[in-house]
Design a protein around this motif. Structure first.
Motif: not given
Length: 892
Positions: A546-554
């Motif tokens: 997954l490409p993950l931004p720097n924030c909450t992931i759900s």
């Protein structure tokens, strides 16, 4: 109160028992030799016990090195609060809070504690659902199902419990040695330790965290806290929390998250006291609030459109409602300055929060802000009701959370009777003036139309959202200012149709498509206050994919319109008319609604387990090792409705509907069906009518398997057919009425039946029990097999059934008979000998005549017997067969 300290308390509570996972997988094994880590374990006779605490301590050090928000902190006391809670020698209130929260969360564990070598590596998680008891579950004292020790996914492999025999589990010997009746003891364990399976889960969890730290450098502690539940659920939802007990039915994940919720509220409550430690052990003081928020009117809003709104309008409304429910719950938590762990459950238009007792005023104020927006946005159609109950430590200890659940439900009902009461003023009742009385929206009928608009702003916006959903992979929610949203929109290269806002709450949502190609774009956003919610199959992916931004992931399972589903000649996804036109036989759109029966009763009364006598073993009192107590021939039961069991049931049911049910529609036999909504405990599906009866049957059968065939879990449904031009909201209403008819069927036919006996299906305006639906399907198949050579028999049965219906209608109206009484009067009426005559005239084969006679007269076929006389519901298979073989007409 320091907010950072609160976050660390919640983090410590959330991870306090994570060492159990690593201990069973032999991960961080060196910690058991390290005096520092062993110093976190409890001691008994000079020897360390509760060795999983050493593994917890080692993991705390590992995760601290991964994340800047933990590594750059001067005070690292949180690790000892987290890992050393079993020692009971804490000096800080934070450590005391975590120890007490752990005990309150786990105090519901069933009696029958024991120890056997390697038992912690040989025990699998037991389903709570198998043991739920309302009326029919019988006098079983043990369960035969267990969850596979695998990562949680939305497919059957990771979601469904499995028979112990299939998992090759064996019955352990009577651990207590004092139960006289062998039927009252059973504990299934693996023959060998499952270290490899535990190690695989441990590796998966640590891999996801490693990838998260690499992709999100500088992640804030608040975002890490909100992301951890997604990761923990994946790898610990099928892991038992306690293993040395008779019934290991609480997962490690649910124990961890309820401990965190309890600790957060308890810490905030105690810090309001002059002496925070004073009264911390008092059992009867209400220190918590259980709050239930429920959005009423959302179904009416979703379905309030004509066919001019088309399918994209329906899916846009369904998604929008689901998401604003999520946003509103998050807004309330943010307003109260709590972490995301305050949410115990959020799905199906309902959420539960666990709050400090003194937060009631703030909760009501935040709710008022939500309703103010709902009133302005939807003109009073949707209302956020709120039910609140006080909770004490004694309620946690006694497994009596069902009383709080009941109180919130009752308080919620009272609140609904006074909708928008805080806004009632003379201005509230003034008529609308900003509308043109000569125009109305052709989609929803709203008068809020601007001069040149073809439809109201809400419908236009929701149709645009619906169109964008077909290829949306994730939703990025930003909590901030509009200029930040514009920057994100530009970086992610999103059009206007992919953005919608809840500006009153400071929330802006971006629908991201082709997300695999936007890894660099998401990274360039930097760190921000927000949440990236991966949808459906993306929610099941490992973080490395997954490409993950720097924030909450759900993650979120959504009843999504499949992007590559059927398409019409223009290349567009099918609309309502297309589903109707592509039906087999008569051209109709089908609308299916289903939901779980008696779910409220399950939570309030269903979690009551057999009470056992206490005995003395080796000179000590041994709770739970005696025989089951009986009174007046029945089993004495005790309440075991703990907070962890409540949230476990809620989570698992939601995973079935929102996660698993959509996977069924990927099967070829349901390729002409689409989910509008699936979540909580219900679903709404549209499609070509001929596929939906079999889908309903499939959902029911899979639900029974999911619930371990517990007879106290059932599901009812209603399916209606409608012409293409018929308004969809009317079809939704009719499907709802059909569902209600199904739920009342068993009580109508059997006065001795309880009100909770439902478990039925209504199709073609004919309610049947699910058992009889199987027979109806057999009749339909028999009729279809001879349509070519003996179609006249179907015509005769249709005419005969019409005569019977007319007679029943007449005697119920004129003589006041009930339906069962009226149908009983024709049991041996003229239809019987006329049918017998037709069978003899049309069939030379004696075996065929007998088969028809058995099913029509005796209600028997291939070992099945009708629960309600066949002649009373015979209309269903007759019309079903007739509609499937209509070659002309029915296209209007």
């Amino acid at each position: 109160m320091n907010k950072e300290t609160l976050h660390l308390v919640v983090l410590g509570a959330l991870l306090h028992d994570i060492g159990k996972l690593f201990e069973r997988g032999d991960v961080f094994a060196d910690a058991r030799k390290d005096p520092i880590y062993l110093g976190m374990c409890k001691e008994q006779a000079g020897n360390p016990t509760h060795l999983h605490a050493a593994h917890t301590g080692a993991f705390c050090d590992w995760i601290e090195e991964k994340f800047d928000c933990l590594r750059r902190r001067d005070d690292r006391s949180w690790k000892r609060w987290c890992a050393a809670h079993h020692r009971e020698d804490e000096g800080d209130i934070e450590a005391t809070i975590i120890r007490l929260a752990d005990r309150l969360s786990s105090s519901e564990r069933d009696e029958g504690i024991y120890y056997k070598p390697q038992i912690h590596k040989k025990t699998r998680l037991e389903p709570v659902m198998e043991r739920v008891f309302l009326a029919k579950n019988g006098d079983t004292f043990f369960s035969r199902y267990r969850y596979p020790l695998v990562r949680l996914t939305s497919d059957k492999t990771g979601l469904f419990p499995v028979k112990g025999t299939e998992l090759k589990l064996k019955e352990m010997e009577n651990a207590g040695g004092n139960i006289k009746n062998p039927r009252e003891w059973s504990h299934l364990i693996s023959d060998e330790p499952m270290s490899d399976a535990y190690k695989a889960l441990s590796s998966g969890l640590m891999d996801d965290l490693s990838i998260l730290s690499e992709n999100c450098p500088g992640m804030e502690l608040e975002n890490l806290l909100a992301t951890l539940p997604m990761i923990l659920e994946r790898y610990t939802a099928n892991v038992p929390s306690a293993t040395n007990i008779r019934h290991p039915d609480i997962s490690l994940f649910d124990h961890l998250r309820t401990t965190a919720a309890i600790a957060q509220a308890l810490y905030l409550f105690q810090m309001e006291q002059e002496n925070p430690l004073k009264g911390i052990n008092v059992d009867d003081e209400p220190k918590w609030l259980l709050a239930c928020g429920d959005f009423s009117g959302i179904q009416k809003f979703i379905y309030n459109l004509t066919n001019k709104g088309a399918a994209k309008g329906l899916r846009g409304r369904s998604f929008y409602v689901q998401y604003f429910c999520r946003i509103c719950a998050n807004f309330i938590v943010r307003e109260l300055e709590l972490t995301a762990l305050a949410q115990l459950y959020n799905s199906g238009g309902k959420f539960y929060l666990l709050l400090p007792a003194h937060f009631k005023t703030g909760l009501l104020k935040a709710r008022q802000s939500v309703n103010e927006w709902l009133l302005k946005e939807f003109g009073g159609e949707i209302f956020l009701g709120l039910g609140i109950a006080e909770v004490t430590a004694r309620m946690f200890r006694q497994g009596a959370m069902h009383t709080a659940w009941k109180q919130t439900a009752e308080d919620l009902e009272r609140d609904r009777l006074n909708k928008f009461r805080e806004f009632l003023s003379p201005a509230f009742f003034e008529p609308m003036r900003d509308f043109d009385p000569t125009k109305s929206c052709p989609v929803c009928g709203s008068r809020r139309m601007k001069d040149r608009d073809e439809k109201c702003a809400a419908c236009a916006r929701l149709e645009t959202v619906g169109s964008s959903l077909k290829d949306t992979d994730a939703i990025l929610t930003l909590w901030g200012k509009e200029d930040e949203v514009k920057r994100a929109k530009s970086i992610l290269q999103l059009g206007d149709g992919r953005i919608f806002s809840f500006s009153a709450f400071g929330a802006y949502c971006l629908l991201i498509h082709h997300i695999d190609k936007k890894r660099e774009c998401l990274s360039s956003l930097g760190s921000f206050k927000g949440e990236c919610v991966f949808l459906n199959e993306f929610a099941d992916r490992s973080f490395k994919d997954l490409p993950l931004p720097n924030c909450t992931i759900s993650g979120m399972y959504l009843g999504k319109w499949e992007r590559d589903r059927q398409k019409n000649d223009n290349g567009d996804a099918w609309d309502f008319n297309d589903y109707a036109d592509n039906s087999t036989g008569i051209k109709r759109l089908g609308i299916l609604r289903m939901d779980v029966d008696n779910l409220g009763l399950v939570f309030i009364n269903g979690i009551n387990f057999p009470q056992r006598n206490h005995v003395t073993l080796k000179g000590k009192r041994a709770d739970g090792w005696g025989d089951v107590q009986r009174s007046n021939g029945g089993i004495v039961r005790k309440p075991m409705a703990s907070i962890s069991r409540m949230v476990t049931l809620s989570r698992q049911l939601n995973n079935f509907f929102s996660g698993y049910v959509p996977t069924l529609l990927k099967e070829d036999e349901f390729d002409k069906c689409q989910i509008v909504y699936a979540g909580g405990d219900d679903l709404f599906v549209i499609g070509s009518w001929d596929q939906l009866p079999l889908l309903a049957k499939k959902v029911r059968n899979e639900f029974k398997k999911f619930c371990c065939f517990n007879p106290d879990f059932s599901i009812s449904g209603g399916l209606v057919l409608q012409r293409k031009k018929y308004p969809i909201y009317k079809g939704a209403q009719l499907a709802g009425h059909a569902e209600k008819r199904a739920k009342s069927l068993r009580k109508i036919w059997n006065k001795s039946a309880s009100e909770i006996e439902k478990d039925a299906f209504c199709f073609l305006e004919v309610p049947v029990t699910w058992e009889d639906f199987e027979l109806a399907e057999c009749i339909k198949s028999m009729l279809e097999s001879e349509m070519e050579r003996n179609k006249g028999f179907l015509s005769f049965l249709i005419r005969m059934n019409a005569w019977n219906k007319a007679f029943v209608h007449s005697v119920t109206r004129q003589r006041g008979f009930t339906l069962p009484e009226a149908w009983k009067r024709i049991e041996y009426g003229a239809w019987r000998w006329r049918t017998a005559y037709q069978l003899r005239r049309r069939y030379n084969d004696e075996a065929m005549r007998k088969q028809w006679a058995d099913i029509l007269f005796a209600g028997r076929h291939n070992g099945r017997e009708a629960t309600i006389p066949v002649y009373s519901w015979l209309e269903l298979p007759l019309r079903w067969t007739d509609f499937l073989h209509r070659e002309k007409g029915g296209k209007s």
